[in-house]
Scaffold this active site. Sequence first.
Site, PDB file in Angstrom:
ATOM      1  CG  ASP A   8      19.744  19.250 -16.467  1.00  5.12           C
ATOM      2  OD1 ASP A   8      20.230  18.194 -16.041  1.00  5.12           O
ATOM      3  OD2 ASP A   8      19.694  19.551 -17.683  1.00  5.12           O
ATOM      4  CG  ASP A  10      25.276  16.762 -19.060  1.00  7.10           C
ATOM      5  OD1 ASP A  10      26.359  17.277 -19.347  1.00  7.10           O
ATOM      6  OD2 ASP A  10      25.150  15.841 -18.228  1.00  7.10           O
ATOM      7  N   GLY A  51      21.775   8.783 -18.101  1.00  6.70           N
ATOM      8  CA  GLY A  51      22.867   8.047 -17.460  1.00  6.70           C
ATOM      9  C   GLY A  51      23.675   7.291 -18.506  1.00  6.70           C
ATOM     10  NE  ARG A  55      22.258   8.633 -23.033  1.00  9.52           N
ATOM     11  CZ  ARG A  55      22.663   9.673 -22.302  1.00  9.52           C
ATOM     12  NH1 ARG A  55      23.906  10.112 -22.410  1.00  9.52           N
ATOM     13  NH2 ARG A  55      21.835  10.284 -21.492  1.00  9.52           N
ATOM     14  CE  LYS A  82      35.692   2.120 -12.517  1.00 11.17           C
ATOM     15  NZ  LYS A  82      36.274   0.812 -12.190  1.00 11.17           N
TER      16      LYS A  82
END
Length: 250
Positions: A8, A10, A51, A55, A82
């Site tokens: 993973d 984060d 995500g 979120r 973005k």
Amino acid sequence: MLDAVIFDVDGTLAETERDGHRPAFNAAFKEFGLDWEWDVPMYGELLAVTGGKERMRAYCQKYRPAFLERADADAMIAELHKTKTRHYVKLMEQGIIPPRPGVLRLINDLRANGVRIAIATTTTPENVDALLATTLKDLPGDTFEVIGAGDIVPAKKPAPDIYTWVMEKMGLAPATCIAVEDSRNGVRSAVGAGLPVLVTKSTYTLDEDFSGAAAVLSDLGEPGAGFTAFSGSVNGVTVVDTILLRKLRG
Ligand code: XBP
Ligand code: MG
């Protein structure tokens, strides 16, 4: 038998959430003139949903329902995301986030032992690239054979899809791989894909329920600053290396 370790990102490779993702979200909200501010405890609550786009949507459902009634709500969330990614990459370029203890040591040890290495994450690919170019810049460029990230699978963790996608790309079955995670959602995802999981708890996941994990540790450990084990058969070992991962893989 251990062919591959799937990491993973984060919370596992680096503590990116509190001082990386969180301020990047807040900078995007500010840029869009929104008065949303995710403080440290609030962000901990929001991390239940993986995500960034997902979120933000979950936040709006609970705290800003009127926003979701806008005709352009979906487009706005996409644009906000973005912008958040741009801020995150800029933040990472400042080199403020170090790798977690033992990460570089373990990865180098796996490479030396011919164990294949991959990434399975819900974060956006640009964020992984930024981490590799800054926090993990001391690793050789070909360290991660496969990087499964972001929207490459529609169902993010805790769904197993991202781990399954990575193993398919590598041509491997779960029987010879192990996952390294920091969160309950990550454990559920890896276990769902048939993988044993080593957990290293992170700032935001200290109190999570990791049932189903093969071992739960404070971190990967360094010589002279070993990990604390909360569960799992580590038998006096205090740093995670290839030998320990082979044992945990079983
Ligand atoms: C952590 C996450 C991510 C990031 C935000 O994923 O939940 O959603 O917080 O990333 P992992 P994006 O621990 O699996 O790496 O904004 O790019 O979605
Ligand atoms: Mg994580």
